[in-house]
Design an enzyme around this catalytic site. Structure first.
Site, short mmCIF file in Angstrom:
data_model
loop_
_atom_site.label_atom_id
_atom_site.label_comp_id
_atom_site.label_asym_id
_atom_site.label_seq_id
_atom_site.Cartn_x
_atom_site.Cartn_y
_atom_site.Cartn_z
N LYS A 179 0.62 14.40 0.89
CA LYS A 179 -0.74 14.66 0.41
C LYS A 179 -0.95 16.15 0.11
O LYS A 179 -1.93 16.55 -0.50
CB LYS A 179 -1.77 14.17 1.42
CG LYS A 179 -1.76 12.65 1.60
CD LYS A 179 -2.78 12.22 2.65
CE LYS A 179 -2.70 10.74 2.99
NZ LYS A 179 -3.35 9.86 2.00
N LYS A 212 -8.69 13.80 4.42
CA LYS A 212 -7.77 12.65 4.43
C LYS A 212 -6.78 12.86 5.57
O LYS A 212 -6.74 13.94 6.16
CB LYS A 212 -7.04 12.53 3.10
CG LYS A 212 -6.38 13.85 2.65
CD LYS A 212 -5.74 13.75 1.28
CE LYS A 212 -6.73 13.80 0.14
NZ LYS A 212 -6.79 12.58 -0.66
N ARG A 213 -5.99 11.82 5.88
CA ARG A 213 -4.94 12.02 6.87
C ARG A 213 -4.05 13.19 6.48
O ARG A 213 -3.85 13.46 5.30
CB ARG A 213 -4.09 10.75 7.01
CG ARG A 213 -4.76 9.65 7.79
CD ARG A 213 -5.04 10.07 9.22
NE ARG A 213 -3.83 10.05 10.01
CZ ARG A 213 -3.58 9.18 10.97
NH1 ARG A 213 -4.49 8.27 11.31
NH2 ARG A 213 -2.46 9.23 11.66
N LYS A 243 -14.77 8.01 -3.72
CA LYS A 243 -16.04 8.30 -3.03
C LYS A 243 -16.59 9.65 -3.47
O LYS A 243 -17.79 9.82 -3.72
CB LYS A 243 -15.83 8.28 -1.51
CG LYS A 243 -15.46 6.91 -0.97
CD LYS A 243 -14.80 6.95 0.40
CE LYS A 243 -14.10 5.61 0.67
NZ LYS A 243 -13.20 5.63 1.82
N HIS A 256 0.80 -1.24 0.00
CA HIS A 256 0.00 0.00 0.00
C HIS A 256 0.83 1.27 0.00
O HIS A 256 0.25 2.37 0.11
CB HIS A 256 -0.93 0.04 1.22
CG HIS A 256 -1.99 -1.00 1.21
ND1 HIS A 256 -3.24 -0.81 0.64
CD2 HIS A 256 -2.01 -2.26 1.69
CE1 HIS A 256 -3.97 -1.90 0.79
NE2 HIS A 256 -3.24 -2.81 1.43
N THR A 302 -8.69 6.42 -2.03
CA THR A 302 -10.04 5.87 -2.18
C THR A 302 -11.07 6.96 -1.91
O THR A 302 -12.20 6.89 -2.42
CB THR A 302 -10.27 4.68 -1.23
OG1 THR A 302 -9.76 5.02 0.07
CG2 THR A 302 -9.58 3.43 -1.73
#
Ligand code: 26V
Length: 889
Positions: free
Chosen positions: A633, A627-628, A739, A436, A735
């Site tokens: 990110k 998100k985290r 969504k 991952h 992911t």
């Protein structure tokens, strides 16, 4: 007073040791668990940590929502008992029965939480009925065992009701009792047994496997405390323990009869069993019990029920009587505390706790219990362990259960007397490994020293596996030192460490990445040399999401619209969503689609005001990054762009700016200093921007605290724009991107992870792509001085950084954000400065697009219509066919 429902078989378990009750804070809780292992030599209020030796081997309410209309005869779950013929009356009586006899309350004294428990217990009976039906069938030919240290489940009530076809029945039954279903749903605590994407993926996969009738058992840990609760104190993240089990868990069945002994430490003995044949036996110094707790996972239309089996750690002897009688009352219970520490708390981060002994204990604990359980089941059902690969597929969710490779070998060799070759054949034909992340700091390694101390027999087996593996290289003429160093299971470059990714890779029949790009990068980077040895081993399995939760349950209004447009079969077959494309340009349909969005935005606006006091305008563009919090990110890119936009609006207040609300949500690992500073910056920027009358009506900034699965369910249907802006090559898949696109948010994103495949499906004209691609990132990162050059070339970026760095948002501490800005100027590992201008440019394209509503809604509808491929049903079918070789349905 004892809880009224105390421990009936299958009843609720009350956990007496919640941190909430003892008033222990999150950090203290974490320290206490580690201290029990002797890792932190601190005094704490639980125990005195042993100095040495003992640590060694010796010893959010859901958005108010209406459900999708149940299709005619939608009650597809059989009632639990003799029926009156009236499903609502039957369920009402069942709920009342649970309330009285299990919870011990009357309707007059029941709180929402009690109604939730009673409702869950009544529905659980229906699930059991469905389960009895499915388990009455023959033993399945092959089962999937999904081993994951994380299952980020969230709430289960709406999943259960929806999959049983009982949403309306439950609503009516509760209404008869004067109780509102929405309030009952909101009383369920999230099961937050995961950190983020990896854990949520495991939960989506469990739901999809049940819906596809793939026989499966998920194995994990029943943490007393899931992911910490986040609050923001003056913009600083604070952590508090999460206590989902404080009032028991009505979904679970304790299975004390399924208890296994897990060893730690000790030494290895040898015995000669025949001429020239030596057997080794592990003599652990310490043992802990793993006790099964089962949560049923019911699939769509109640046709199939699988099990999520979570292990709780218990001591073999709760009190050591000899010590107790000798007056050492604290010492007499220390083994118990040490044992129970294993399932006490979820590790709240991905890498910053690397190397901690408690983490390795958790990994071995749940892996060993799960393997013992499945081996026992196989022996009972089939007798001969040589047929294990025909009847079991074991999937390792990341390297967290990678110790399965030597553990399965050990069980086969020691407990079942197999010879090495047979054991290795069985192991390597049963295991699969999913990677991952490729970020080097996130790849797990364990020091050989710790492994030898905690798992001496496993270390021997790993050495032997590695020896054979390296010998094999020699036989193929690849004995050069560089090649051997690269493929070895042991990294010797800085102390000796076991590479868990290499171990899992070598022990698995198939290894998969989670998006096309990620899989390619696995082949060309981290696993390049291992890949060359067997080019069929790495396969791609792009992630997916369960539409039952992320469309049907989270957005019932949109689902109803889809059902009306393309028919009820869309509930069973996401591909039917494609039919919506025919309506994408239809003004009437667009208006209804936009009205659904509007109602979700109004609901979210209420939540925002409730939780932050900030009022936001539902007609503005809702720009969402949830998100985290991680540097890769690039939430910071979004915040810097927000600052640049703020400056631009102030410089030219009379321009026709597109009103935007920037919404952030996400948790930072408690020890991740930079990530916490980014949260603080977002909050400080929010304060200045939201209070500035010059930008009123054009720009608002919100950081929603305590992001969770439940909060995601409220935010996602309300999002207009989805921020997926990681540095290309660094987000394995994502992911949340799926969504949000499914619910019709347009994506602004880089060519990273599954964004690329989302673009391929929704069409390049319906997504906003910017920035360097993965190859471009690699090339640019090699150019010395790239951040300085990028900043010099962008006056807009330079001005934004100057304002942040000089204290423009932190007048109380002008140097607060210097570390963030200095890092961007001199280091910028994530190439934020390089991508900034293109990001700005495309954001302005978004502004323009928002002002052309017909085209915007067309794109949004096409996103919903074309996301069907990202259903986790598709992912699970692919795993079933190409990795597990197990029948679907
Ligand atoms: C990320 C990072 C970021 C930098 C610091 C260290 C560190 C350590 C670990 C990780 C990620 C851990 C594994 C993980 O959660 N991966 C996520 O898996 C999701 C499901 O496949 C996928 O969608 C996400 O892209 C991926 O990050």
């Amino acid at each position: 007073m004892a809880a009224p429902w105390t421990h009936d078989a299958g009843g609720m378990q009350r956990d007496p040791t919640t941190a909430a009750r003892s008033g222990v804070g999150f950090a203290a809780l974490f320290r206490a668990s580690a201290a029990i292992l002797g890792e932190l030599h601190v005094l704490n209020d639980v125990l005195i940590a042993p100095k040495s030796g003992a640590a060694t081997a010796k010893a959010a309410p859901s958005a108010s929502r209406r459900p999708i209309e149940a299709p005619p005869n939608a009650t597809w779950a059989a009632p639990a008992k003799a029926t009156s013929g009236d499903p609502v009356a039957d369920l009402r009586e069942a709920i009342l029965g649970k309330l009285a006899y299990v919870i011990g309350k009357t309707p007059a004294t029941a709180r929402e939480r009690d109604w939730f428990a009673a409702t869950a217990l009544a529905l659980r009976d229906r699930i059991v009925d469905a389960c009895m039906d499915s388990s009455a069938k023959a033993i399945p030919h092959k089962r999937v065992y999904y081993l994951s240290l994380e299952f980020l489940i969230g709430r289960l009530l709406s999943d259960a009701m929806n999959n049983l076809g009982l949403v309306e029945t439950t609503r009516a039954a509760l209404k008869d009792l004067g109780v509102d279903l929405g309030d009952v749903e909101a009383a369920e605590p999230d099961a937050a047994l995961g950190n983020g994407g990896l854990g949520r993926l495991a939960a989506c996969f469990m739901e999809s496997m049940a819906s596809l009738s793939i026989p499966a058992i998920g194995y994990g840990i029943r943490y007393d405390h899931g992911l910490f609760k986040q609050s923001l104190e003056d913009g600083w993240q604070k952590e508090a323990p999460e206590t989902w089990l404080a009032e028991g868990n009505p979904w679970e069945f304790a299975r004390p009869e399924s208890t296994y002994t897990i060893g730690f430490g000790g030494h290895v003995t040898m015995s000669a069993i025949s001429e020239g044949v030596i057997r080794r036996h592990w003599q652990p110094a310490e043992t802990v019990l793993a006790v099964a707790h089962d949560v049923p996972v019911v699939g769509w239309r109640g046709k199939h029920v699988n099990t999520l089996r979570l292990w709780k750690a218990e001591a073999e002897a709760p009190v050591e009587l000899a010590r107790f009688n000798g007056g050492d009352h604290v010492g007499a219970v220390s083994a118990r505390a040490r044992a129970e520490a294993i399932s006490r708390v979820l590790y709240p981060s991905d890498s910053s706790d690397a190397g901690q002994e408690l983490r390795l204990r958790q990994e071995y604990f749940f892996t060993s219990a799960s393997l013992q359980d499945l081996v026992r089941r196989h022996v009972t059902e089939r007798g001969d362990l040589r047929t294990l690969p025909d009847h079991a597929a074991i999937q390792l969710n990341d390297t967290h259960p990678a110790i399965a490779v030597p553990e399965l070998m050990r069980l086969l060799l020691e407990d079942h007397g197999l010879v090495w070759e047979d054991a290795w054949h069985i192991t390597t034909n049963t295991l699969g490994y999913t990677n991952h992340t490729l970020l080097p700091e996130a790849l797990e390694t364990w020091s050989v020293e710790l492994m030898e101390r905690l798992l001496p027999r496993h270390m021997q087996i790993i050495y032997l596996i590695n020896w054979m593996h390296l010998e094999e290289q020699g036989r193929h003429g690849r004995a050069d030192a560089a090649h051997l160093a690269s493929v070895s299971l042991i990294d010797e470059s800085h102390g000796k460490r076991v590479r868990m990714g290499h171990l899992a890779f070598h022990g698995a029949r198939r290894v998969n990445g989670v998006s096309a790009l990620h899989t390619d990068l696995m082949r060309s980077t981290v696993f390049k040399d291992l890949h060359a040895l067997d080019t069929d081993k790495i396969v791609n399995k792009t992630n997916g999401i369960t539409f039952r939760r992320w469309l049907h349950n989270a957005n019932p209004d949109l689902t109803r619209l889809a059902v009306e447009a393309v028919g009820a079969r869309v509930l069973d077959d996401p591909e039917a969503l494609q039919g919506l494309a025919d309506y994408a340009g239809d003004a009437g349909f667009q208006a209804r689609y936009a009205a659904v969005r509007r109602s979700r935005k109004e609901a979210l606006a209420r939540i925002v005001t409730d939780r932050t006091g900030i009022s936001i305008d539902p007609s503005a563009l809702f720009d969402v990054q949830i998100k985290r919090i991680h540097e890769y990110k690039r939430q910071l890119l979004n915040v810097v762009e927000t600052v640049a936009l703020y400056q631009a609006i102030k410089a030219d207040p009379n321009r026709d700016w597109t009103p935007r609300v920037k919404i952030f949500g996400g948790k930072a690992a408690p020890s991740y200093v930079q990530a916490k500073l980014i949260i603080k910056l977002a909050c400080d920027v929010a304060k200045v921007v939201n209070d500035d009358p010059d930008v009123a009506g054009r720009l608002k900034v919100v950081f929603l605290p305590n992001y969770s699965v439940s909060l995601a369910e409220a935010i996602i249907p309300a999002a207009d724009l989805s921020e997926q802006i990681s540095t290309a090559g660094m987000e394995a898949s994502g992911t949340g991107n799926m969504k949000l696109a499914l619910n019709g948010a347009l994506t602004i994103g880089t060519l990273d992870g599954a964004n690329i495949e989302i673009r391929d499906h929704v069409g390049a004209e319906n997504i906003f792509i910017f920035g360097l691609d993965a190859a471009g990132v690699q090339a640019r990162a090699a150019e010395p001085g790239y951040p300085a050059k990028a900043i010099a070339a962008s006056p807009r970026l330079a001005a934004a950084l100057d304002l942040i760095g000089s204290g423009g948002f932190s007048p109380d501490d002008r140097s607060r954000f210097r570390p963030l800005v200095d890092d961007l100027r001199h280091n910028d590992r994530y190439l934020l400065t390089v991508d900034f201008d293109d990001y700005w440019r495309v954001q302005r394209e978004v502004d323009d697009a928002w002002n052309k509503p017909k085209a915007w809604w067309r794109s949004a509808i096409l996103n919903t219509a074309r996301m069907a491929w990202f259903s986790s049903d598709r992912s699970m079918r692919e795993y079933a066919e190409e990795i597990w070789r197990v029948r679907v349905g």
